[in-house]
Write a protein that holds these residues in place. Structure first.
Motif, PDB file in Angstrom:
ATOM      1  N   GLU A 173      31.507  37.066  36.843  1.00 37.20           N
ATOM      2  CA  GLU A 173      31.969  35.596  36.952  1.00 37.20           C
ATOM      3  C   GLU A 173      33.455  35.559  36.672  1.00 37.20           C
ATOM      4  N   LEU A 174      34.177  36.385  36.080  1.00 37.57           N
ATOM      5  CA  LEU A 174      35.624  36.447  35.707  1.00 37.57           C
ATOM      6  C   LEU A 174      36.155  36.839  37.300  1.00 37.57           C
ATOM      7  N   GLU A 175      35.541  37.866  37.714  1.00 35.33           N
ATOM      8  CA  GLU A 175      36.274  38.358  38.967  1.00 35.33           C
ATOM      9  C   GLU A 175      36.173  37.311  40.055  1.00 35.33           C
ATOM     10  N   GLU A 176      35.166  36.589  40.209  1.00 30.59           N
ATOM     11  CA  GLU A 176      34.692  35.557  40.851  1.00 30.59           C
ATOM     12  C   GLU A 176      35.814  34.325  41.036  1.00 30.59           C
ATOM     13  N   THR A 177      36.006  33.818  39.630  1.00 23.70           N
ATOM     14  CA  THR A 177      36.779  32.946  39.223  1.00 23.70           C
ATOM     15  C   THR A 177      38.126  33.169  39.734  1.00 23.70           C
ATOM     16  N   ARG A 178      38.648  34.501  39.356  1.00 25.35           N
ATOM     17  CA  ARG A 178      40.076  34.900  39.613  1.00 25.35           C
ATOM     18  C   ARG A 178      40.285  34.720  41.491  1.00 25.35           C
ATOM     19  N   LEU A 179      39.185  35.116  42.168  1.00 26.72           N
ATOM     20  CA  LEU A 179      39.225  35.184  43.611  1.00 26.72           C
ATOM     21  C   LEU A 179      39.346  33.820  44.058  1.00 26.72           C
ATOM     22  N   LEU A 180      38.591  32.841  43.413  1.00 29.80           N
ATOM     23  CA  LEU A 180      38.643  31.384  43.795  1.00 29.80           C
ATOM     24  C   LEU A 180      39.937  30.846  43.561  1.00 29.80           C
ATOM     25  N   ASN A 181      40.703  31.319  41.982  1.00 29.33           N
ATOM     26  CA  ASN A 181      41.931  30.844  41.796  1.00 29.33           C
ATOM     27  C   ASN A 181      42.928  31.095  42.960  1.00 29.33           C
ATOM     28  N   ASP A 182      43.081  32.447  43.290  1.00 26.54           N
ATOM     29  CA  ASP A 182      43.781  32.970  44.208  1.00 26.54           C
ATOM     30  C   ASP A 182      43.735  32.242  45.815  1.00 26.54           C
ATOM     31  N   ARG A 183      42.294  31.998  46.061  1.00 25.67           N
ATOM     32  CA  ARG A 183      42.259  31.271  47.131  1.00 25.67           C
ATOM     33  C   ARG A 183      42.781  29.992  47.148  1.00 25.67           C
ATOM     34  N   ILE A 207      31.963  23.646  46.181  1.00 32.12           N
ATOM     35  CA  ILE A 207      33.304  23.754  45.741  1.00 32.12           C
ATOM     36  C   ILE A 207      33.812  25.067  46.484  1.00 32.12           C
ATOM     37  N   LYS A 208      32.900  26.290  46.083  1.00 27.78           N
ATOM     38  CA  LYS A 208      33.261  27.333  46.783  1.00 27.78           C
ATOM     39  C   LYS A 208      33.499  27.194  48.322  1.00 27.78           C
ATOM     40  N   ASP A 209      32.735  26.711  48.889  1.00 23.18           N
ATOM     41  CA  ASP A 209      32.786  26.352  50.202  1.00 23.18           C
ATOM     42  C   ASP A 209      33.968  25.842  50.644  1.00 23.18           C
ATOM     43  N   ALA A 210      34.458  24.707  49.892  1.00 28.21           N
ATOM     44  CA  ALA A 210      35.576  24.046  50.532  1.00 28.21           C
ATOM     45  C   ALA A 210      36.809  24.769  50.289  1.00 28.21           C
ATOM     46  N   ILE A 211      36.968  25.669  49.189  1.00 30.42           N
ATOM     47  CA  ILE A 211      38.070  26.343  48.740  1.00 30.42           C
ATOM     48  C   ILE A 211      38.114  27.582  50.003  1.00 30.42           C
ATOM     49  N   LYS A 212      37.080  28.101  50.315  1.00 33.53           N
ATOM     50  CA  LYS A 212      36.954  29.191  51.163  1.00 33.53           C
ATOM     51  C   LYS A 212      37.168  28.780  52.640  1.00 33.53           C
ATOM     52  N   ASN A 213      36.824  27.603  53.141  1.00 35.54           N
ATOM     53  CA  ASN A 213      36.762  26.953  54.332  1.00 35.54           C
ATOM     54  C   ASN A 213      38.046  26.088  54.816  1.00 35.54           C
ATOM     55  N   ILE A 214      38.534  25.359  53.916  1.00 34.89           N
ATOM     56  CA  ILE A 214      39.772  24.600  54.145  1.00 34.89           C
ATOM     57  C   ILE A 214      40.806  25.168  54.814  1.00 34.89           C
TER      58      ILE A 214
END
Length: 301
Positions: free
Chosen positions: A148-158, A294-301
């Motif tokens: 979960e922490l790693e996933e959140t870190r990657l989302l923040n970076d993205r 939210i995850k898809d929006a961050i990755k795809n925008i």
């Protein structure tokens, strides 16, 4: 065979072993009448239960389209494990009922196949399955938290990269494109209309978030560098429709629309997600049904 498949086999074998151990200790279904032969029956139940687990895995993977994957996040893993238990427990109960009927009914006539026997078996196996689920949840808690922490870190970076790319693209568009091309893009200024004649006009980049409050929406935005909130009599759906041309504006909760360009940080807490907004530092919740959006929006925008 990769590491994930080996771990799946190990987890299922141990889980079925726990269930068989519980049956061996409490000896339901008249197992006590078989004395030493009960060990043979328990072993055969373990073999059959192990096979049913792989049948459930096949159902999840090929029918429900839910492959076992740690890359899809903690929420997906927990949801998949829950579906596994919901499918596997009735199947295992049915298998045990059939074993009781065809193998264990010689010495215990009460083991004949019936609805009452099935529900009795289902209740016992549901309790055992619940206990096993708690064990593995505790066992893998540290792994889930690390994932979960790693996933959140990657989302923040993205998210930061997306925000930086958006600023660069806007600057390049303003410097290089002719006025006619700019006119074709969605306007930076947006007008939110309500069910009455009142309206709110603001720069889309200054919008922080929108919260639904009863029959009104609270629009939180920047004006002259200061955080300001305006109330507008409108529905959340109506406001969302007004902003559909802006991919950075997404729904994170049934009561909240948020501007991802104004999200300072994504925070994960005990399986939930929150968005920290710039300037006002408000914490906006993300509902479980909107996490993937939210995850898809961050990755795809």
């Amino acid at each position: 065979m990769d590491k994930n498949h080996k771990e799946t086999i190990r987890v299922r074998a141990i889980s079925v072993g726990f269930a068989v151990l519980a049956l061996g200790v409490f000896k339901p279904f008249g197992l006590g009448a078989w004395r030493w032969e009960a060990c043979v029956h328990l072993f055969l139940i373990w073999v059959l239960g192990f096979g049913v687990c792989f049948l459930t895995e096949a159902i999840l993977r090929f029918l429900a389209r839910m492959p076992r994957s740690y890359e899809q996040g903690v929420d997906y893993i927990i949801r998949r494990n829950l579906w596994f238990q919901l499918i596997n427990t009735p199947l295992v109960s049915l298998m045990i009922c059939l074993y009781r009927h065809f193998v264990l009914s010689d010495r215990v006539p009460a083991n004949q196949l019936s609805w009452s026997n099935y529900f009795e078996t289902l209740a016992i196996m549901a309790f055992i399955s619940f206990a096993i689920g708690l064990y593995w949840r505790f066992k893998f808690r540290s792994r889930y938290l690390a994932t979960e922490l790693e996933e959140t870190r990657l989302l923040n970076d993205r998210l930061k990269a997306t925000q930086a790319e958006s600023r660069v693209q806007s600057l390049e568009a303003a410097m290089n494109k002719p006025q006619e091309a700019l006119d074709e893009q969605p306007s930076k200024s947006v007008t939110l209309s309500g069910t009455t004649s009142e309206k709110i006009t603001l720069n889309i980049g200054d919008l922080l978030f929108i919260e639904t409050v009863g029959n009104y929406v609270k629009v939180c935005h920047l004006r002259d560098g200061q955080v300001r909130t305006d109330m507008l009599r409108a529905t959340s759906k109506q406001t969302e429709d007004d902003l559909h041309s802006y991919p950075m504006i997404v729904r994170c909760h049934r009561a909240f629309l948020v501007n991802l360009a104004q999200v300072e940080q994504i925070v994960a807490k005990s399986g939930s997600m929150q968005l920290i907004i710039k300037h006002c530092h408000d914490s906006i919740p993300v509902s479980r049904s909107n996490v993937s959006q939210i995850k898809d929006a961050i990755k795809n925008i």
